[in-house]
Design an enzyme around this catalytic site. Structure first.
Site, short mmCIF file in Angstrom:
data_model
loop_
_atom_site.label_atom_id
_atom_site.label_comp_id
_atom_site.label_asym_id
_atom_site.label_seq_id
_atom_site.Cartn_x
_atom_site.Cartn_y
_atom_site.Cartn_z
N ASN A 9 2.60 -0.15 0.09
CA ASN A 9 2.96 0.02 -1.13
C ASN A 9 4.19 -0.85 -1.29
O ASN A 9 5.03 0.67 -0.88
CB ASN A 9 2.26 0.80 -1.51
CG ASN A 9 2.88 1.26 -3.16
OD1 ASN A 9 2.91 0.24 -3.63
ND2 ASN A 9 2.61 2.32 -4.57
N TRP A 10 4.53 -1.97 -2.09
CA TRP A 10 6.07 -2.11 -2.23
C TRP A 10 6.78 -1.53 -3.40
O TRP A 10 7.71 -2.06 -3.65
CB TRP A 10 5.91 -4.15 -1.75
CG TRP A 10 5.82 -4.62 -0.60
CD1 TRP A 10 5.81 -3.89 0.89
CD2 TRP A 10 6.76 -6.18 -0.74
NE1 TRP A 10 5.91 -4.33 1.49
CE2 TRP A 10 6.36 -5.87 0.85
CE3 TRP A 10 7.26 -6.61 -1.13
CZ2 TRP A 10 6.76 -6.50 1.68
CZ3 TRP A 10 7.23 -8.28 -0.30
CH2 TRP A 10 7.17 -7.99 1.03
N LYS A 11 6.05 -1.06 -4.33
CA LYS A 11 5.94 -0.89 -5.87
C LYS A 11 6.57 -2.00 -6.66
O LYS A 11 6.62 -3.12 -6.45
CB LYS A 11 7.62 0.09 -5.01
CG LYS A 11 6.31 2.05 -4.50
CD LYS A 11 7.30 2.68 -4.15
CE LYS A 11 5.96 3.90 -3.68
NZ LYS A 11 6.39 4.92 -3.96
N HIS A 93 -1.88 6.07 -8.62
CA HIS A 93 -0.77 6.59 -7.08
C HIS A 93 0.16 7.26 -8.01
O HIS A 93 0.57 7.00 -9.72
CB HIS A 93 0.65 5.40 -7.79
CG HIS A 93 1.64 5.44 -5.85
ND1 HIS A 93 2.67 6.26 -6.64
CD2 HIS A 93 1.58 5.64 -5.09
CE1 HIS A 93 3.33 6.45 -6.00
NE2 HIS A 93 2.54 5.74 -4.59
N GLU A 95 3.33 7.74 -9.13
CA GLU A 95 3.88 6.96 -9.91
C GLU A 95 3.63 6.99 -11.39
O GLU A 95 4.24 6.20 -11.85
CB GLU A 95 4.58 6.43 -9.50
CG GLU A 95 5.61 6.66 -8.28
CD GLU A 95 6.85 6.07 -6.88
OE1 GLU A 95 5.69 4.84 -6.32
OE2 GLU A 95 6.54 7.16 -5.86
N GLU A 163 -1.47 11.53 -0.82
CA GLU A 163 0.43 11.46 -1.21
C GLU A 163 0.84 12.77 -1.57
O GLU A 163 0.37 12.27 -3.31
CB GLU A 163 0.55 10.31 -1.85
CG GLU A 163 -0.30 9.05 -0.97
CD GLU A 163 1.15 7.63 -1.62
OE1 GLU A 163 1.13 7.30 -1.00
OE2 GLU A 163 1.53 7.37 -2.83
N GLY A 169 8.85 9.13 -0.65
CA GLY A 169 10.79 8.83 -0.74
C GLY A 169 11.96 9.89 -0.68
O GLY A 169 12.52 10.43 -1.21
N SER A 208 6.95 9.55 3.25
CA SER A 208 7.74 9.36 4.07
C SER A 208 6.80 9.25 5.29
O SER A 208 7.90 9.33 6.46
CB SER A 208 8.28 10.60 3.81
OG SER A 208 8.96 10.67 2.71
N GLY A 229 5.55 3.67 2.21
CA GLY A 229 6.31 2.90 0.05
C GLY A 229 7.60 2.45 1.18
O GLY A 229 7.26 0.89 1.96
N GLY A 230 8.76 3.17 1.55
CA GLY A 230 9.67 1.97 1.45
C GLY A 230 9.74 1.78 2.87
O GLY A 230 10.63 0.60 3.43
P1 13P Z 1 7.31 6.82 0.66
O1 13P Z 1 7.01 6.18 2.17
O2 13P Z 1 8.43 5.67 0.47
O3 13P Z 1 7.22 8.40 1.18
O4 13P Z 1 6.22 6.29 -0.13
C1 13P Z 1 5.05 7.00 -0.09
C2 13P Z 1 4.25 6.29 -1.29
O5 13P Z 1 4.25 6.67 -2.41
C3 13P Z 1 3.12 5.24 -0.65
O6 13P Z 1 2.25 4.84 -2.32
#
Ligand code: 13P
Length: 248
Positions: A9-11, A93, A95, A163, A169, A208, A229-230
């Site tokens: 997920n590149w957000k 998600h 967020e 999640e 993050g 993470s 994510g990251g």
């Molecule tokens: P991180 O891997 O950056 O913690 O993000 C997880 C996430 O929200 C994937 O959707």
């Protein structure tokens, strides 16, 4: 055998310059022993999907509207994502839930819309730190599953991602036992409601995940992959996570 899925997920990260990461991933992982999915910002979906046609890398959206079309400025429909070449869409998600006030009821409608457009819904659930501290993780996750997932979930049309909000993050993750507990509970909940289909729905862990912890997380029962994510932004890191899943 359930599908194994490494999803990125590149957000709100990535411009056309980031297409080179996709090129690298296609080069290093032309035919991995698990499914790979990248969900870039909407602006990159069409270009990426075009680049990945006939390849073993799927492209997905990060959200869609529940309506098929209409007066919803700034929103994107599931049919538009499919038209751009997406095969999946992340829904609910944390967020989106926090930044845009998305509710379980909205996620349910979005899931239906995704299916109607032929997309696989990647539905996210997870507790906040306070909910975990209060010992309410399982009821919270159970409630989210009950009210975010419509009737008609199948192994083919739905993926569920656990999640924990506090792990996203932050570099913090639940213990392996805690991940196992939630995934076992989610599996039982899905089997109870959807029978054999519930047994086949892929369950992802997210929060993470990185190359250094991926293998131990993938060894947990009922973890069928990750939503990353990251660490999905760099082909080398995501590729290492794909390798860990393929070997699991
Ligand atoms: P991180 O891997 O950056 O913690 O993000 C997880 C996430 O929200 C994937 O959707």
């Amino acid at each position: 055998m359930r599908r194994k899925l490494a999803a990125g997920n590149w957000k709100m990260n990535g411009t056309t310059a980031s297409l080179s990461e996709i090129e690298k991933l296609l080069e290093t992982h032309p035919d991995p022993a698990c499914e790979m999915l990248i969900c870039p910002p909407a602006t990159l979906i069409a270009q990426m999907a075009w680049r990945c046609r006939n390849k073993h890398l799927k492209i997905g959206g990060q959200d869609c509207h529940w309506a098929a079309s209409g007066a919803h400025t700034g929103d994107i429909s599931a049919a538009m994502l499919a038209d751009a070449g997406a095969s999946h869409v992340i829904l609910g998600h944390s967020e989106r839930r926090t930044d845009h006030g998305e509710t379980d009821a909205m996620v349910l409608e979005k899931t239906r819309a995704a299916w109607a457009a032929g997309l696989i819904a990647v539905v996210c659930v997870g507790e906040t730190e306070r909910q975990r501290d209060l010992g309410t993780t399982l009821p919270v996750v159970g409630g989210q599953l009950d009210t975010s997932l419509p009737e008609g979930c199948t192994a083919a049309n739905t993926v569920v991602a656990y999640e924990p909000v506090w792990a996203i993050g932050t570099g913090r993750t639940p213990t392996l036992d805690e991940i196992a507990e939630v995934h076992r509970f989610m599996r039982a909940t899905l089997v109870e409601r959807f029978g054999d289909e519930g047994a086949g729905i892929a369950l992802l862990y997210g929060g993470s995940v990185k190359p250094s912890n991926a293998a131990e997380i993938f060894a947990v029962a009922d973890v069928d992959g990750a939503l990353v994510g990251g660490a999905s932004l760099k082909a080398a890191d995501f590729g290492a996570i794909v390798d860990a899943l393929a070997a699991a």
